[in-house]
Design a protein around this motif. Structure first.
Motif, PDB file in Angstrom:
ATOM      1  N   LYS A 192       0.917  12.267   0.339  1.00 36.51           N
ATOM      2  CA  LYS A 192       1.108  11.568  -0.997  1.00 36.51           C
ATOM      3  C   LYS A 192       1.474  10.175  -1.076  1.00 36.51           C
ATOM      4  CE  LYS A 192       2.017  14.109  -4.688  1.00 36.51           C
ATOM      5  NZ  LYS A 192       2.721  14.865  -5.865  1.00 36.51           N
ATOM      6  N   ALA A 193       2.329  10.061  -0.073  1.00 37.25           N
ATOM      7  CA  ALA A 193       2.827   8.664   0.123  1.00 37.25           C
ATOM      8  C   ALA A 193       1.637   7.714   0.557  1.00 37.25           C
ATOM      9  CB  ALA A 193       3.918   8.375   1.387  1.00 37.25           C
ATOM     10  N   ILE A 194       0.834   8.144   0.940  1.00 37.02           N
ATOM     11  CA  ILE A 194      -0.318   7.075   1.451  1.00 37.02           C
ATOM     12  C   ILE A 194      -1.493   7.422   0.640  1.00 37.02           C
ATOM     13  CG2 ILE A 194       0.251   7.149   3.847  1.00 37.02           C
ATOM     14  CD1 ILE A 194      -2.027   8.907   4.604  1.00 37.02           C
ATOM     15  N   GLY A 195      -1.124   8.117  -0.491  1.00 37.10           N
ATOM     16  CA  GLY A 195      -2.152   7.992  -1.573  1.00 37.10           C
ATOM     17  C   GLY A 195      -2.956   9.133  -2.041  1.00 37.10           C
ATOM     18  N   ALA A 196      -2.753   9.976  -1.491  1.00 39.82           N
ATOM     19  CA  ALA A 196      -3.277  11.469  -2.168  1.00 39.82           C
ATOM     20  C   ALA A 196      -2.732  12.037  -3.211  1.00 39.82           C
ATOM     21  CB  ALA A 196      -2.923  12.864  -0.850  1.00 39.82           C
ATOM     22  N   LYS A 197      -3.793  12.367  -4.157  1.00 43.01           N
ATOM     23  CA  LYS A 197      -3.241  12.854  -5.570  1.00 43.01           C
ATOM     24  C   LYS A 197      -2.808  14.095  -5.672  1.00 43.01           C
ATOM     25  CE  LYS A 197      -6.099   9.665  -7.953  1.00 43.01           C
ATOM     26  NZ  LYS A 197      -7.231   9.440  -8.858  1.00 43.01           N
ATOM     27  N   VAL A 234       9.295  -0.535  -4.632  1.00 49.95           N
ATOM     28  CA  VAL A 234       7.831  -1.405  -4.377  1.00 49.95           C
ATOM     29  C   VAL A 234       6.720  -0.724  -4.080  1.00 49.95           C
ATOM     30  CG1 VAL A 234       7.248  -3.453  -2.806  1.00 49.95           C
ATOM     31  CG2 VAL A 234       9.542  -3.290  -3.882  1.00 49.95           C
ATOM     32  N   GLY A 235       6.988   0.532  -3.096  1.00 48.39           N
ATOM     33  CA  GLY A 235       5.956   1.259  -2.952  1.00 48.39           C
ATOM     34  C   GLY A 235       5.572   2.242  -3.740  1.00 48.39           C
ATOM     35  N   LEU A 236       5.815   2.327  -4.932  1.00 49.84           N
ATOM     36  CA  LEU A 236       5.363   2.800  -6.159  1.00 49.84           C
ATOM     37  C   LEU A 236       5.763   4.606  -6.072  1.00 49.84           C
ATOM     38  CD1 LEU A 236       2.011   1.124  -6.846  1.00 49.84           C
ATOM     39  CD2 LEU A 236       4.276   0.482  -7.947  1.00 49.84           C
ATOM     40  N   LEU A 237       6.639   4.850  -5.347  1.00 49.69           N
ATOM     41  CA  LEU A 237       7.107   6.142  -5.027  1.00 49.69           C
ATOM     42  C   LEU A 237       8.066   6.642  -5.918  1.00 49.69           C
ATOM     43  CD1 LEU A 237       7.389   6.037  -1.053  1.00 49.69           C
ATOM     44  CD2 LEU A 237       5.434   7.123  -2.355  1.00 49.69           C
ATOM     45  N   ASP A 238       8.565   5.612  -6.742  1.00 52.12           N
ATOM     46  CA  ASP A 238       9.731   5.703  -7.613  1.00 52.12           C
ATOM     47  C   ASP A 238       9.362   4.641  -8.767  1.00 52.12           C
ATOM     48  OD1 ASP A 238      11.633   7.024  -8.950  1.00 52.12           O
ATOM     49  OD2 ASP A 238      13.280   6.509  -7.272  1.00 52.12           O
ATOM     50  N   THR A 239      10.218   4.956  -9.893  1.00 53.57           N
ATOM     51  CA  THR A 239      10.042   4.019 -10.925  1.00 53.57           C
ATOM     52  C   THR A 239      11.379   3.208 -11.222  1.00 53.57           C
ATOM     53  OG1 THR A 239      10.137   5.659 -12.510  1.00 53.57           O
ATOM     54  CG2 THR A 239       7.708   4.942 -11.882  1.00 53.57           C
ATOM     55  N   PRO A 240      11.318   1.857 -11.468  1.00 55.21           N
ATOM     56  CA  PRO A 240      12.455   1.339 -11.814  1.00 55.21           C
ATOM     57  C   PRO A 240      12.974   1.674 -13.319  1.00 55.21           C
ATOM     58  CG  PRO A 240      10.994  -0.267 -12.089  1.00 55.21           C
ATOM     59  CD  PRO A 240      10.188   0.966 -11.447  1.00 55.21           C
ATOM     60  N   THR A 241      14.511   1.608 -13.415  1.00 56.17           N
ATOM     61  CA  THR A 241      15.055   2.002 -14.766  1.00 56.17           C
ATOM     62  C   THR A 241      15.118   0.671 -15.551  1.00 56.17           C
ATOM     63  OG1 THR A 241      16.987   2.085 -13.658  1.00 56.17           O
ATOM     64  CG2 THR A 241      16.220   4.126 -14.144  1.00 56.17           C
ATOM     65  N   ALA A 286      -0.054  -7.442  -6.891  1.00 55.71           N
ATOM     66  CA  ALA A 286      -1.261  -7.961  -7.063  1.00 55.71           C
ATOM     67  C   ALA A 286      -1.537  -8.491  -8.356  1.00 55.71           C
ATOM     68  CB  ALA A 286      -2.499  -7.279  -6.584  1.00 55.71           C
ATOM     69  N   GLY A 287      -0.472  -9.349  -9.120  1.00 52.70           N
ATOM     70  CA  GLY A 287      -0.828  -9.751 -10.347  1.00 52.70           C
ATOM     71  C   GLY A 287      -0.981  -8.824 -11.584  1.00 52.70           C
ATOM     72  N   ARG A 288      -0.577  -7.451 -11.467  1.00 51.66           N
ATOM     73  CA  ARG A 288      -0.761  -6.483 -12.184  1.00 51.66           C
ATOM     74  C   ARG A 288       0.782  -5.802 -12.458  1.00 51.66           C
ATOM     75  NH1 ARG A 288      -5.054  -1.532 -11.407  1.00 51.66           N
ATOM     76  NH2 ARG A 288      -4.524  -0.310 -13.479  1.00 51.66           N
ATOM     77  N   ASP A 289       0.994  -5.458 -13.833  1.00 51.71           N
ATOM     78  CA  ASP A 289       2.246  -4.950 -14.106  1.00 51.71           C
ATOM     79  C   ASP A 289       2.185  -3.545 -13.786  1.00 51.71           C
ATOM     80  OD1 ASP A 289       4.721  -4.051 -14.996  1.00 51.71           O
ATOM     81  OD2 ASP A 289       4.503  -5.075 -17.031  1.00 51.71           O
ATOM     82  N   VAL A 290       3.078  -3.088 -12.920  1.00 50.83           N
ATOM     83  CA  VAL A 290       3.007  -1.505 -12.468  1.00 50.83           C
ATOM     84  C   VAL A 290       4.127  -0.844 -12.808  1.00 50.83           C
ATOM     85  CG1 VAL A 290       0.939  -1.916 -10.851  1.00 50.83           C
ATOM     86  CG2 VAL A 290       3.360  -2.171 -10.077  1.00 50.83           C
ATOM     87  N   THR A 291       5.137  -1.345 -13.668  1.00 44.04           N
ATOM     88  CA  THR A 291       6.400  -1.073 -13.908  1.00 44.04           C
ATOM     89  C   THR A 291       6.368   0.598 -14.311  1.00 44.04           C
ATOM     90  OG1 THR A 291       6.970  -3.125 -14.673  1.00 44.04           O
ATOM     91  CG2 THR A 291       8.629  -1.452 -14.888  1.00 44.04           C
ATOM     92  N   GLY A 292       5.579   0.891 -15.262  1.00 41.26           N
ATOM     93  CA  GLY A 292       5.549   2.236 -15.816  1.00 41.26           C
ATOM     94  C   GLY A 292       4.425   3.050 -15.600  1.00 41.26           C
ATOM     95  N   ALA A 293       3.573   2.784 -14.374  1.00 48.15           N
ATOM     96  CA  ALA A 293       2.305   3.208 -14.046  1.00 48.15           C
ATOM     97  C   ALA A 293       2.351   4.893 -13.885  1.00 48.15           C
ATOM     98  CB  ALA A 293       1.736   2.639 -12.900  1.00 48.15           C
ATOM     99  N   ALA A 294       1.534   5.550 -14.498  1.00 49.20           N
ATOM    100  CA  ALA A 294       1.629   6.939 -14.641  1.00 49.20           C
ATOM    101  C   ALA A 294       1.379   7.410 -13.062  1.00 49.20           C
ATOM    102  CB  ALA A 294       0.258   7.421 -15.374  1.00 49.20           C
ATOM    103  N   GLU A 295       1.625   8.658 -12.802  1.00 55.26           N
ATOM    104  CA  GLU A 295       1.617   9.079 -11.228  1.00 55.26           C
ATOM    105  C   GLU A 295       0.520   9.011 -10.643  1.00 55.26           C
ATOM    106  OE1 GLU A 295       2.935  13.155 -10.732  1.00 55.26           O
ATOM    107  OE2 GLU A 295       2.082  13.318  -8.913  1.00 55.26           O
ATOM    108  N   ASP A 296      -0.886   9.468 -11.302  1.00 54.13           N
ATOM    109  CA  ASP A 296      -1.866   9.297 -10.479  1.00 54.13           C
ATOM    110  C   ASP A 296      -2.278   7.697 -10.126  1.00 54.13           C
ATOM    111  OD1 ASP A 296      -2.318  11.825 -10.440  1.00 54.13           O
ATOM    112  OD2 ASP A 296      -4.336  11.870 -11.502  1.00 54.13           O
ATOM    113  N   LEU A 297      -2.200   6.925 -11.460  1.00 53.01           N
ATOM    114  CA  LEU A 297      -2.463   5.446 -11.240  1.00 53.01           C
ATOM    115  C   LEU A 297      -1.504   4.803  -9.884  1.00 53.01           C
ATOM    116  CD1 LEU A 297      -4.003   2.852 -11.881  1.00 53.01           C
ATOM    117  CD2 LEU A 297      -1.986   2.460 -13.419  1.00 53.01           C
TER     118      LEU A 297
END
Lengths: 421, 224
Positions: free
Chosen positions: A322-327, B53-60, B67-78
């Motif tokens: 999952k960390a490396i991108g698996a959904k 930073v690794g998008l494994l967690d979301t900031p409060t 890459a120029g894109r706001d990813v603060t509240g991105a959904a899990e799949d994104l």
């Protein structure tokens, strides 16, 4: 594409890598499938034997002439009506006279019209009572006369012959039950005298001895050709009943109800006459269904618990994927695929073991009568339907059971794994 | 130059009986091709920051741009897609899949993306493995490799999907000193050669010294 190389390869490699766990799951599924196959084929075979034993020697539907009742005064033809009033207090049976169907070919033709499908065979039968004697021995018998080729298509007499023949029975020849033969010390080729209830007698040559396993037939039935029975019973060209064999034995009651609407005859079917047998079969069906449900449930729970163990053991790998991108969906597919693959393989193995077991058990035969007639000790119905049923249930329950572990795998939070929590 | 990674007043509070503040007002940017080390004592919030930073967690609190894109509240799949396409991870433990060979493990991010991506990237990944001296170990399982070799496979895996940012969480923490420096040198040389940005979390000052820039975290705040 719904399933990619990623999901397939991870699912396959994990199954092959964890052979012990895979074999354990496979064994659980295979065992439950074997159990279901064994149970279903045995119960199915047992029911078939009971139905077969009950219906093989009787027609499924019988058409006979209605019981004759005295006419009410107002129904009498005016020419014969008495002048004085009549007292009618109760229905009195007329003297013991055979109820005849005079124009039976027309009735058979009408039956063909009314039942264009679903009827395997029809036979007209002349049946009555008589006494068979040899020297000083006398035994009461039921005389059953019919065209043998037609009769044996409705009542399975031919395959129950212990000796001699029934098909091609000539005038002056008879087939008797083996117990009656023993009581009268008769063998093939011996002659017996028959006296009918109509006080007509004739001599017959014993051309066949039958062992049906049904005591009342084996001890007190005499099978003749139609013309001989009509002569003995003073029926002329009439018969006493018409028997039908249906394609679907359980369609008898429906067909009887339908015929009752159209024919002015008394109509009976085997289901109405054997309610206890049917209720016993229904109870057996319910019991076997319950056992199958519990077996499937136990197997499903076992698969689920093994899969939960698998997910727990694989949690690091899941987290890293999952960390490396698996959904989450991909992780869910991986574990659902594993459940499907193991259950399908287990079902195939269970079917194979079940077939070998049932085939071996089905070959065990025991002698069940004095004539040496044998029957299966375990009357298994080794049919594809039962295998399809068992495999289908196992696969469906296994896949359903793997969904929860698969779902929980898909919910794994990679952070916890990376932190080593 | 537009920064590849940009954090603006990022904070993280873990709820609970007593809420725990792990990060507060963290702001920094990483430029393309820059090698940044994040140093701090245990419990200073390094791993929390890397997870954000690794998008494994979301900031409060605050915002995060990638890459120029706001990813603060991105959904899990994104977030999964962004991890797959833009980020590469190297962890303290190699976390290679034991059922797969070195080559297959390195190809895994591409395999996740799809068969076409895997087939297209196979030659490049094979070349990277050869470059890190694993050309003769391509078809070995992780259990057949040494710790250093396993971590080199993990480095190649992080580069397999041609990411823009490599996030490395104590990648040398489980290695001896010689292997630790070798892996760090490899990470630096490969990322410089491929012009990748790196955010390296470490508590080892000698490893951090190899970076272009060092950020110090203390009690959830940047002190540099």
């Amino acid at each position: 594409m719904l399933i990619s190389r990623f999901e397939l390869s991870v699912a396959r490699r994990q199954l092959l890598h964890n052979r012990g766990q895979t074999l354990l799951t496979l064994g659980v599924v295979a065992t439950s499938v074997t159990l279901i196959v064994f149970l279903a084929t045995l119960i199915g075979g047992l029911q078939r034997r009971i139905i077969g034993d009950t219906t093989s020697m009787i027609p499924h539907v019988v058409v006979s002439a209605p019981e004759r009742l005295p006419l009410a005064p107002w129904e009498l033809p005016s020419a014969t009506a008495p002048a004085a009033p009549l007292f009618v207090g109760r229905v009195v049976k007329l003297e013991q006279r055979l109820r005849k169907i005079e124009d039976w070919p027309a009735v058979v033709a009408r039956l063909r019209e009314l039942m264009p499908g679903g009827v395997a065979a029809r036979v007209a039968v002349a049946e009555g009572q008589g006494v068979v004697s040899r020297e000083s021995n006398r035994k009461p018998v039921t005389l059953v006369g019919a065209v043998p080729a037609e009769f044996t298509r409705v009542v399975d007499l031919q395959s129950n012959l212990a000796a001699g023949r029934y098909l091609g029975l000539n005038g002056g020849e008879a087939v008797i039950g083996y117990k009656l033969a023993a009581d009268l010390n008769l063998r093939l080729g011996d002659r017996v005298r028959v006296l009918s209830s109509e006080a007509v007698s004739a001599d017959f040559l014993v051309a066949g001895i039958v062992d049906t396993g049904i005591a009342v037939i084996d001890r007190s039935s005499l099978f003749l050709n139609l013309k001989d029975a009509q002569s003995l019973l003073n029926l002329g060209s009439a018969v006493t009943r018409i028997g039908l064999r249906l394609d679907d034995v359980f369609d008898a009651s429906r067909q009887r109800e339908r015929l009752e609407q159209y024919l002015p005859y008394e109509i009976n079917d085997w289901m109405r006459d054997n309610q206890r047998v049917l209720s016993g079969i229904r109870a057996q069906n319910d019991s076997s269904r319950m056992i199958i449900v519990f077996t499937v449930l136990a197997s499903g729970l076992a698969v689920a618990s093994i899969m939960v163990m698998s997910v727990t053991r694989k949690i690091q790998e899941i987290g890293i994927l999952k960390a490396i991108g698996a959904k989450s969906r991909q992780i869910l597919v991986i574990f659902a695929l594993q459940g499907l693959a193991v259950c399908a393989a287990g079902a195939a193995l269970g079917c194979a073991v079940g077939w070998v077991l049932c085939d071996a058990l089905g070959r065990i035969e025991v002698v069940v009568s004095a004539t040496g007639r044998t029957a299966q000790l375990f009357p298994v119905a080794n049919e594809p339907f039962y295998y399809g049923l068992a495999a289908g249930l196992a696969v469906v329950s296994g896949v359903l059971a793997s969904l929860y572990p698969a779902w929980s795998a898909s919910r794994v939070d990679p952070i916890h794994v990376i932190r080593g929590q | 130059m537009i920064p590849l990674l940009e954090l603006c007043s990022v904070g993280k509070v873990y709820p609970g009986g007593v809420a725990t503040r792990a990060l507060e007002e963290v702001s920094f940017a990483v430029a393309p091709g820059e090698f940044v080390a994040l140093v701090g004592a245990s419990g200073s919030g390094k791993t929390t920051l890397l997870n954000l930073v690794g998008l494994l967690d979301t900031p409060t609190e605050g915002s995060l741009r990638l890459a120029g894109r706001d990813v603060t509240g991105a959904a899990e799949d994104l977030r999964a897609e962004l991890r797959r396409d833009l980020l590469g991870f190297v962890f303290q433990f190699h976390y290679l899949l034991p059922e797969f060979t070195a080559l297959e493990n390195a190809l895994m991010p591409l395999r996740i993306r799809g068969t076409a991506a895997e087939d297209a990237g196979r030659a490049r990944v094979r070349a990277l493995l050869e470059k890190v001296d694993l050309g003769d170990r391509l078809h070995h399982r992780p259990g057949q490799l040494s710790g250093g070799q396993q971590q080199r496979v993990a480095v190649v895996r992080a580069l397999a999907n041609d990411p823009q940012v490599i996030l490395a969480d104590e990648p040398t923490g489980n290695l001896d000193s010689r292997n630790a420096h070798a892996v760090c040198d490899l990470l630096r040389s490969l990322t410089k050669e491929l012009h990748k940005s790196v955010l390296l979390v470490t508590h080892d000052e000698t490893i951090a010294a190899k970076a272009d820039r060092i950020l110090h975290l203390r009690d959830g705040r940047l002190v540099t």
